[in-house]
Write a protein that holds these residues in place. Sequence first.
Motif, PDB file in Angstrom:
ATOM      1  N   ALA A 255       0.832  -1.208   0.000  1.00 58.38           N
ATOM      2  CA  ALA A 255       0.000   0.000   0.000  1.00 58.38           C
ATOM      3  C   ALA A 255       0.865   1.257   0.000  1.00 58.38           C
ATOM      4  O   ALA A 255       0.586   2.220  -0.726  1.00 58.38           O
ATOM      5  CB  ALA A 255      -0.931  -0.001   1.214  1.00 58.38           C
ATOM      6  N   GLU A 256       1.920   1.241   0.795  1.00 60.98           N
ATOM      7  CA  GLU A 256       2.812   2.401   0.860  1.00 60.98           C
ATOM      8  C   GLU A 256       3.577   2.564  -0.457  1.00 60.98           C
ATOM      9  O   GLU A 256       3.810   3.686  -0.918  1.00 60.98           O
ATOM     10  CB  GLU A 256       3.794   2.255   2.026  1.00 60.98           C
ATOM     11  N   MET A 257       3.956   1.452  -1.068  1.00 58.53           N
ATOM     12  CA  MET A 257       4.636   1.533  -2.360  1.00 58.53           C
ATOM     13  C   MET A 257       3.713   2.115  -3.425  1.00 58.53           C
ATOM     14  O   MET A 257       4.132   2.959  -4.235  1.00 58.53           O
ATOM     15  CB  MET A 257       5.141   0.158  -2.784  1.00 58.53           C
ATOM     16  N   ASP A 258       2.455   1.686  -3.416  1.00 63.88           N
ATOM     17  CA  ASP A 258       1.494   2.221  -4.378  1.00 63.88           C
ATOM     18  C   ASP A 258       1.328   3.729  -4.218  1.00 63.88           C
ATOM     19  O   ASP A 258       1.128   4.453  -5.203  1.00 63.88           O
ATOM     20  CB  ASP A 258       0.129   1.542  -4.197  1.00 63.88           C
ATOM     21  N   ALA A 259       1.411   4.209  -2.979  1.00 63.52           N
ATOM     22  CA  ALA A 259       1.269   5.649  -2.717  1.00 63.52           C
ATOM     23  C   ALA A 259       2.465   6.439  -3.218  1.00 63.52           C
ATOM     24  O   ALA A 259       2.427   7.679  -3.237  1.00 63.52           O
ATOM     25  CB  ALA A 259       1.073   5.888  -1.221  1.00 63.52           C
ATOM     26  N   ASN A 260       3.524   5.741  -3.642  1.00 60.15           N
ATOM     27  CA  ASN A 260       4.715   6.384  -4.180  1.00 60.15           C
ATOM     28  C   ASN A 260       4.994   5.946  -5.617  1.00 60.15           C
ATOM     29  O   ASN A 260       6.118   6.073  -6.103  1.00 60.15           O
ATOM     30  CB  ASN A 260       5.918   6.068  -3.297  1.00 60.15           C
ATOM     31  N   ASN A 261       3.958   5.455  -6.279  1.00 60.86           N
ATOM     32  CA  ASN A 261       4.088   4.979  -7.657  1.00 60.86           C
ATOM     33  C   ASN A 261       3.648   6.071  -8.627  1.00 60.86           C
ATOM     34  O   ASN A 261       2.485   6.486  -8.613  1.00 60.86           O
ATOM     35  CB  ASN A 261       3.222   3.731  -7.846  1.00 60.86           C
ATOM     36  N   PRO A 262       4.531   6.582  -9.493  1.00 57.01           N
ATOM     37  CA  PRO A 262       4.162   7.653 -10.417  1.00 57.01           C
ATOM     38  C   PRO A 262       2.972   7.319 -11.314  1.00 57.01           C
ATOM     39  O   PRO A 262       2.214   8.216 -11.686  1.00 57.01           O
ATOM     40  CB  PRO A 262       5.440   7.850 -11.246  1.00 57.01           C
ATOM     41  N   GLU A 263       2.791   6.051 -11.658  1.00 55.34           N
ATOM     42  CA  GLU A 263       1.643   5.687 -12.486  1.00 55.34           C
ATOM     43  C   GLU A 263       0.339   5.978 -11.753  1.00 55.34           C
ATOM     44  O   GLU A 263      -0.590   6.560 -12.322  1.00 55.34           O
ATOM     45  CB  GLU A 263       1.730   4.207 -12.855  1.00 55.34           C
ATOM     46  N   LYS A 264       0.279   5.584 -10.508  1.00 51.19           N
ATOM     47  CA  LYS A 264      -0.933   5.811  -9.720  1.00 51.19           C
ATOM     48  C   LYS A 264      -1.094   7.286  -9.371  1.00 51.19           C
ATOM     49  O   LYS A 264      -2.209   7.818  -9.345  1.00 51.19           O
ATOM     50  CB  LYS A 264      -0.904   4.940  -8.471  1.00 51.19           C
ATOM     51  N   LEU A 265       0.005   7.961  -9.104  1.00 51.47           N
ATOM     52  CA  LEU A 265      -0.050   9.390  -8.785  1.00 51.47           C
ATOM     53  C   LEU A 265      -0.505  10.212  -9.983  1.00 51.47           C
ATOM     54  O   LEU A 265      -1.292  11.154  -9.848  1.00 51.47           O
ATOM     55  CB  LEU A 265       1.320   9.867  -8.298  1.00 51.47           C
ATOM     56  N   ALA A 266      -0.015   9.837 -11.173  1.00 54.14           N
ATOM     57  CA  ALA A 266      -0.434  10.548 -12.389  1.00 54.14           C
ATOM     58  C   ALA A 266      -1.926  10.356 -12.636  1.00 54.14           C
ATOM     59  O   ALA A 266      -2.634  11.304 -13.000  1.00 54.14           O
ATOM     60  CB  ALA A 266       0.379  10.049 -13.582  1.00 54.14           C
ATOM     61  N   GLN A 267      -2.419   9.153 -12.430  1.00 54.40           N
ATOM     62  CA  GLN A 267      -3.838   8.907 -12.634  1.00 54.40           C
ATOM     63  C   GLN A 267      -4.695   9.693 -11.647  1.00 54.40           C
ATOM     64  O   GLN A 267      -5.765  10.201 -11.997  1.00 54.40           O
ATOM     65  CB  GLN A 267      -4.133   7.410 -12.505  1.00 54.40           C
ATOM     66  N   GLN A 268      -4.205   9.812 -10.420  1.00 54.71           N
ATOM     67  CA  GLN A 268      -4.919  10.606  -9.427  1.00 54.71           C
ATOM     68  C   GLN A 268      -5.024  12.068  -9.859  1.00 54.71           C
ATOM     69  O   GLN A 268      -6.070  12.710  -9.698  1.00 54.71           O
ATOM     70  CB  GLN A 268      -4.229  10.500  -8.073  1.00 54.71           C
ATOM     71  N   LEU A 269      -3.943  12.599 -10.431  1.00 53.97           N
ATOM     72  CA  LEU A 269      -3.968  13.978 -10.913  1.00 53.97           C
ATOM     73  C   LEU A 269      -4.948  14.130 -12.071  1.00 53.97           C
ATOM     74  O   LEU A 269      -5.676  15.130 -12.160  1.00 53.97           O
ATOM     75  CB  LEU A 269      -2.574  14.410 -11.354  1.00 53.97           C
ATOM     76  N   ILE A 270      -4.940  13.153 -12.952  1.00 58.45           N
ATOM     77  CA  ILE A 270      -5.862  13.192 -14.089  1.00 58.45           C
ATOM     78  C   ILE A 270      -7.307  13.162 -13.591  1.00 58.45           C
ATOM     79  O   ILE A 270      -8.159  13.940 -14.044  1.00 58.45           O
ATOM     80  CB  ILE A 270      -5.586  12.018 -15.043  1.00 58.45           C
ATOM     81  N   ASP A 271      -7.579  12.288 -12.644  1.00 56.85           N
ATOM     82  CA  ASP A 271      -8.938  12.171 -12.107  1.00 56.85           C
ATOM     83  C   ASP A 271      -9.380  13.450 -11.395  1.00 56.85           C
ATOM     84  O   ASP A 271     -10.555  13.827 -11.432  1.00 56.85           O
ATOM     85  CB  ASP A 271      -9.022  10.988 -11.137  1.00 56.85           C
ATOM     86  N   ALA A 272      -8.413  14.117 -10.753  1.00 59.80           N
ATOM     87  CA  ALA A 272      -8.722  15.353 -10.024  1.00 59.80           C
ATOM     88  C   ALA A 272      -8.683  16.581 -10.926  1.00 59.80           C
ATOM     89  O   ALA A 272      -9.012  17.687 -10.488  1.00 59.80           O
ATOM     90  CB  ALA A 272      -7.739  15.535  -8.876  1.00 59.80           C
ATOM     91  N   ASN A 273      -8.233  16.370 -12.168  1.00 56.41           N
ATOM     92  CA  ASN A 273      -8.109  17.460 -13.143  1.00 56.41           C
ATOM     93  C   ASN A 273      -7.163  18.563 -12.677  1.00 56.41           C
ATOM     94  O   ASN A 273      -7.420  19.750 -12.830  1.00 56.41           O
ATOM     95  CB  ASN A 273      -9.478  18.051 -13.476  1.00 56.41           C
TER      96      ASN A 273
END
Length: 346
Positions: A255-273
Amino acid sequence: MSAALVLLLLGGGFAAWKLDWFSGDGSTVSFGKTPPAAGAETGKAVPGEAPKSAPTPSGDPDVQLETGPRATFKQTTRLDDGTVIAKTRLAGAKSGFEGDVWVWTPKEYEDPKYARSGFPVLIALPGGNGFPANYWSDRSLGLQKAIGEGVQAGTSLPFIVIMPVLNPDAKYYYDGSDIPGQPKMGTWIAEDVPDFTRANFRTYKSRDGWAFMGSSSGAFVGMKQVLQHPDRFKAVIASGGEIVPDSPLWKGHQAEMDANNPEKLAQQLIDANGPEVYINFQVGTKESGKQRMTQFQEKYGKGPVKITIRDIQNGEHNGWHYVRGMKEGSLEWISKVLKGPKPAAG
């Protein structure tokens, strides 16, 4: 002329050049200090003026003058233009980690015209062990020279370059993250290093003056920090880097690794616009890794995540070639994304 004499003369010339290169090393460095406001240097009021307890920036409300306390810097090398790279020891108040930080300021930083102006900050991260040194502090790579020449050519902003150690030891790599049970290197990079910079240099309050550059694992960390903290950092030049976290220390902490994964972080930014972030990948045509960058761009280079890829012709996986790529266009790219200092009127 005998071969022995030629070698002696060449050796003597090199020794003299090397002595000049390292002249002043170990001496205390005092980077430009903001002049105090009228009356502040003595604590006495100036006739006809209200007392002033601290200097104030002029013009841009985004300017952040040095907050202090000031660190003690020791010169490590001097460049041909007279600027110096210096080192200090930083005890991170938020991470609890203590490590070395190297700094360089451009000639413009000492120019009285910019005495109350902020300067953009480029946090430069190395690859490899990233400990006990940061190889961007080695003048032979030419990073600081490239910026100085870019300023003169009008293709680069006059960046303050901050070069912290990336890892707490040479045994593991920590992905610039707070891995459970390990030194908090994510907090070190994202909070302690910027706090240190604001304490000692004239910067900007907003993210418009803050960016990363890095190579290999340092490229990953810089990109990850921008995607993870888009409210603090706006852009990154990521050279020959990895895309996903891969430290062996993540084992058992998915879970902590996922919170530091650029793929997941980029998708979060896209979702948040948003907010918008800017990623410039650099890759040499003689190294591997471009496919990973292209796939990342195709999947996540949309909405607020702005991604470009720069090919470095005949480039290999090393700092010299990445600096060449910066000179060929990446410095100009990031300079258009960030804000630069403004001289005083008149």
